[in-house]
Design an enzyme around this catalytic site. Structure first.
Site, PDB file in Angstrom:
ATOM      1  N   HIS A 128       0.747  -1.251  -0.052  1.00 34.14           N
ATOM      2  CA  HIS A 128      -0.006   0.037   0.080  1.00 34.14           C
ATOM      3  C   HIS A 128       0.750   1.248   0.055  1.00 34.14           C
ATOM      4  CE1 HIS A 128      -2.764   3.203   1.248  1.00 34.14           C
ATOM      5  NE2 HIS A 128      -1.809   3.344   2.125  1.00 34.14           N
ATOM      6  N   HIS A 133       1.592   5.393  -2.577  1.00 39.13           N
ATOM      7  CA  HIS A 133       1.834   6.741  -2.094  1.00 39.13           C
ATOM      8  C   HIS A 133       3.024   7.254  -2.861  1.00 39.13           C
ATOM      9  CE1 HIS A 133      -0.756   7.429   1.140  1.00 39.13           C
ATOM     10  NE2 HIS A 133      -0.783   6.267   1.739  1.00 39.13           N
ATOM     11  N   GLU A 174      -5.493   9.559   0.804  1.00 43.01           N
ATOM     12  CA  GLU A 174      -6.061   8.268   0.473  1.00 43.01           C
ATOM     13  C   GLU A 174      -7.019   7.842  -0.278  1.00 43.01           C
ATOM     14  OE1 GLU A 174      -4.125   5.842   1.922  1.00 43.01           O
ATOM     15  OE2 GLU A 174      -2.984   6.746   3.275  1.00 43.01           O
ATOM     16  N   SER A 193      -4.292   1.196  -4.173  1.00 46.58           N
ATOM     17  CA  SER A 193      -3.668  -0.072  -4.045  1.00 46.58           C
ATOM     18  C   SER A 193      -4.629  -1.347  -3.587  1.00 46.58           C
ATOM     19  CB  SER A 193      -2.786  -0.017  -2.775  1.00 46.58           C
ATOM     20  OG  SER A 193      -3.495   0.422  -1.530  1.00 46.58           O
TER      21      SER A 193
HETATM   22 CO    CO Z   1      -1.792   5.280   2.982  1.00 50.11          CO
END
Ligand code: CO
Ligand code: PHE
Length: 266
Positions: A128, A133, A174, A193
């Site tokens: 993730h 990110h 997010e 993700s």
């Molecule tokens: Co995150």
């Protein structure tokens, strides 16, 4: 973002700022293979659902064969935007987290999920954190914005406004969507993700997709255990930068006395 009592990960090896060595040699062949399988599943989706900035950056990374070596990523990342990745044992407390961001260091969890967590994981893992990110840290505007967010986090701690600022992070970094010439696309790491929510957030008619609205985001609660009922759509990272630039102090003061909004409410 904040530390809980039952975190996995080895916090005993971490420095006071929660950073540690990645110890890349300790990953097993099975872990590299699981990372590759996760990567391959998402790679099929991102061409259709990810924003152009993310797609452009992942192409430069060539990170799909195995769990990446953070030190190698840092060579190109530092050159691109001045950001670096730091390895951390898992979720870390707000203070060190915001300090890392403010100083252009993105904390990436070192451990990988178990095979039975292929479809769903509660805590962020290296897949993730890295896949979701890190690519956008190569985008100049996004990178500058995230450093400003870090500084804003330290300020929000002083103002006792973390709950509000954390909602902004949730609905942008997010779970953020972006309007593009080819339609709505994802830039939020939790979407990029995710095996299921990445298509859902763009294609499913059920969730609400609102235009970026700072005060509404600061007030809207979120659920961490299911697909989102409400997404916020930005026009560009420049808009995100511009609309979060004002001093939040008077905004926090005004909003703190208003009720939180339910993401499911119409
Ligand atoms: Co995150
Ligand atoms: N402008 C915000 C403040 O004054 C800081 C911030 C910047 C927050 C960027 C989020 C994103 O508190």
């Amino acid at each position: 973002m904040s530390a809980q009592t039952t975190l996995r990960g080895d916090y005993t090896r971490a420095a006071p700022d929660y950073s540690l060595e990645q110890d890349w040699a300790a990953y097993t062949a099975d872990e590299h293979a699981l990372f590759r399988r996760l990567y391959e599943r998402q790679a099929k989706l991102v061409a259709r659902y990810a924003c152009a900035e993310w797609i452009e950056a992942i192409g430069r990374l060539d990170a799909g064969r195995e769990i990446p070596k953070f030190c190698e990523i840092n060579r190109s990342l530092a050159k691109a935007t001045g950001w670096r990745i730091v390895a951390v044992p898992g979720l870390i407390p707000d203070g060190p987290f915001f300090t890392h961001l403010a100083q252009r260091r993105f904390p990436v969890t070192v451990w990988l999920r178990k095979p039975e967590e292929f479809d769903y994981i509660v805590e962020p893992d290296v897949f993730h954190d890295f896949f979701g990110h890190v690519p956008l840290l190569y985008d100049r505007v996004y990178a500058d914005h995230l450093a400003e967010y870090g500084k804003g986090g330290l300020k929000a701690m002083r103002l006792d406004a973390i709950t509000m600022l954390a909602r902004l992070y949730w609905y942008t970094i997010e779970f953020g969507l972006m309007r593009t010439p080819s339609g709505v696309r994802a830039y939020g790491a939790g979407l990029l993700s995710s095996g299921g929510e990445l298509a859902y957030c763009v294609d499913d008619p059920r969730p609400r997709r609102r235009p970026f609205e700072l005060e509404r985001m600061l007030r809207t609660d979120y659920r961490i255990d299911r697909y989102q009922d409400c997404y916020f759509v930005i026009d560009s990272f420049a808009q995100l930068m511009r609309d979060t630039a004002p001093d939040f102090t008077p905004i926090y003061a005004r909003l703190r006395n208003l009720p939180a909004l339910d993401p499911q409410a119409a």
